[in-house]
Design an enzyme around this catalytic site. Structure first.
Site, PDB file in Angstrom:
ATOM      1  N   HIS A 282      19.281 -59.237  10.145  1.00 15.63           N
ATOM      2  CA  HIS A 282      18.088 -60.074  10.286  1.00 15.63           C
ATOM      3  C   HIS A 282      18.527 -61.518  10.449  1.00 15.63           C
ATOM      4  O   HIS A 282      19.176 -62.075   9.566  1.00 15.63           O
ATOM      5  CB  HIS A 282      17.198 -59.929   9.055  1.00 15.63           C
ATOM      6  CG  HIS A 282      15.898 -60.668   9.142  1.00 15.63           C
ATOM      7  ND1 HIS A 282      14.860 -60.391   8.311  1.00 15.63           N
ATOM      8  CD2 HIS A 282      15.462 -61.654   9.957  1.00 15.63           C
ATOM      9  CE1 HIS A 282      13.829 -61.185   8.596  1.00 15.63           C
ATOM     10  NE2 HIS A 282      14.188 -61.966   9.601  1.00 15.63           N
TER      11      HIS A 282
ATOM     12  N   HIS B 105      25.767 -67.303  23.506  1.00 11.09           N
ATOM     13  CA  HIS B 105      26.554 -66.411  24.350  1.00 11.09           C
ATOM     14  C   HIS B 105      27.561 -65.585  23.559  1.00 11.09           C
ATOM     15  O   HIS B 105      28.205 -66.062  22.646  1.00 11.09           O
ATOM     16  CB  HIS B 105      27.275 -67.202  25.449  1.00 11.09           C
ATOM     17  CG  HIS B 105      28.254 -68.211  24.912  1.00 11.09           C
ATOM     18  ND1 HIS B 105      29.563 -67.883  24.619  1.00 11.09           N
ATOM     19  CD2 HIS B 105      28.105 -69.511  24.598  1.00 11.09           C
ATOM     20  CE1 HIS B 105      30.184 -68.957  24.169  1.00 11.09           C
ATOM     21  NE2 HIS B 105      29.312 -69.963  24.139  1.00 11.09           N
TER      22      HIS B 105
ATOM     23  N   ASP C  73       3.488 -45.486   3.867  1.00 11.78           N
ATOM     24  CA  ASP C  73       3.403 -44.463   2.819  1.00 11.78           C
ATOM     25  C   ASP C  73       2.395 -44.831   1.739  1.00 11.78           C
ATOM     26  O   ASP C  73       1.748 -43.979   1.160  1.00 11.78           O
ATOM     27  CB  ASP C  73       4.776 -44.238   2.171  1.00 11.78           C
ATOM     28  CG  ASP C  73       5.686 -43.404   3.049  1.00 11.78           C
ATOM     29  OD1 ASP C  73       5.178 -42.735   3.972  1.00 11.78           O
ATOM     30  OD2 ASP C  73       6.900 -43.423   2.810  1.00 11.78           O
TER      31      ASP C  73
ATOM     32  N   GLY D   2       2.726 -58.810   6.240  1.00 10.12           N
ATOM     33  CA  GLY D   2       2.618 -59.912   7.190  1.00 10.12           C
ATOM     34  C   GLY D   2       3.568 -59.745   8.365  1.00 10.12           C
ATOM     35  O   GLY D   2       3.233 -60.070   9.505  1.00 10.12           O
ATOM     36  N   HIS D   3       4.760 -59.200   8.095  1.00 12.29           N
ATOM     37  CA  HIS D   3       5.728 -58.928   9.161  1.00 12.29           C
ATOM     38  C   HIS D   3       5.116 -57.948  10.172  1.00 12.29           C
ATOM     39  O   HIS D   3       5.256 -58.112  11.371  1.00 12.29           O
ATOM     40  CB  HIS D   3       7.008 -58.365   8.544  1.00 12.29           C
ATOM     41  CG  HIS D   3       8.135 -58.163   9.493  1.00 12.29           C
ATOM     42  ND1 HIS D   3       8.725 -59.188  10.187  1.00 12.29           N
ATOM     43  CD2 HIS D   3       8.789 -57.037   9.851  1.00 12.29           C
ATOM     44  CE1 HIS D   3       9.694 -58.705  10.942  1.00 12.29           C
ATOM     45  NE2 HIS D   3       9.756 -57.398  10.749  1.00 12.29           N
TER      46      HIS D   3
ATOM     47  N   GLY E 194      10.904 -55.776   6.400  1.00 18.32           N
ATOM     48  CA  GLY E 194      11.873 -56.864   6.310  1.00 18.32           C
ATOM     49  C   GLY E 194      13.193 -56.470   5.678  1.00 18.32           C
ATOM     50  O   GLY E 194      14.242 -56.959   6.077  1.00 18.32           O
TER      51      GLY E 194
END
Length: 196
Positions: free
Chosen positions: A132, A123, A36, A14-15, A56
């Site tokens: 992540h 910032h 793979d 899904g990613h 992920g």
């Protein structure tokens, strides 16, 4: 704008589908999935093109990135058109910035990092390589997130906090003090639960 008309996406979960949408939104005409499990492996006859890693797992993404670079592929960053990126922010190679994310002035996003949907990186934040930042996480100014760390969905981190390498910060946590390397932490306020 896309540098070539075709891009490979390594990872077909899904990613990978979300990243394919971003690739098309920024101008890639053809998206080719590599995985793979589908027995499509890197070999000398595979035409070289841009590639993005859609995995992920932070450590696996790092390993595969090294592998595809060694095979001669151009690992690119993708930024969704709805993301807001300060002109003074630095985005390294292999980064994916999802829809409605915000990266503000002076922030540095390390190689292979994921800034997920709706995340806010304020910032002068420093995001380590292959980290992540999950959907709707919010990092106040001057936060440092270490390499391979995962910040859970909806987590808030107050200004100036340092989160170490290879950490997992649980969903919905509020981080109000520094977090050491290789730990799991969660809660409001976030507390270290266990070492990894």
């Amino acid at each position: 704008m896309a540098r070539t008309s075709q891009i490979y996406i390594y990872g077909a979960s899904g990613h990978g589908l979300v990243i394919a949408d971003i690739a098309q939104a920024v101008g890639y005409e053809k998206v080719v999935f590599l995985d793979d499990k589908n027995e499509i492996k890197f070999h000398p006859n595979l035409p070289k093109a841009d590639i993005v890693i859609a995995i992920g797992s932070n450590q696996t993404r790092k390993t595969v990135t090294a592998r595809v670079k060694k095979a001669g592929f151009n690992v690119v960053s993708l930024v969704h058109p709805s993301a807001v990126i300060s002109p003074s922010a630095v985005i390294k190679s292999g980064v994916v910035v999802m829809s409605n994310a915000v990266i503000n002035a002076g922030a540095v996003i390390g190689e292979g990092a994921i800034i997920n949907s709706g995340a806010v990186v304020e910032h002068e934040c420093m995001i380590g390589e292959f980290a992540h930042i999950s959907p709707n996480a919010a990092l106040a100014g001057n936060v440092s997130v270490g390499e391979l760390t995962h910040i859970g969905i909806g987590t808030s981190v107050i200004q100036g906090i340092i989160i170490g390498k290879e950490c997992i910060i649980g969903a919905g946590s509020v981080v109000v003090r520094d977090i050491s390397n290789k730990v799991k932490a969660y809660g409001v306020p976030a507390k270290i639960i266990t070492k990894i």
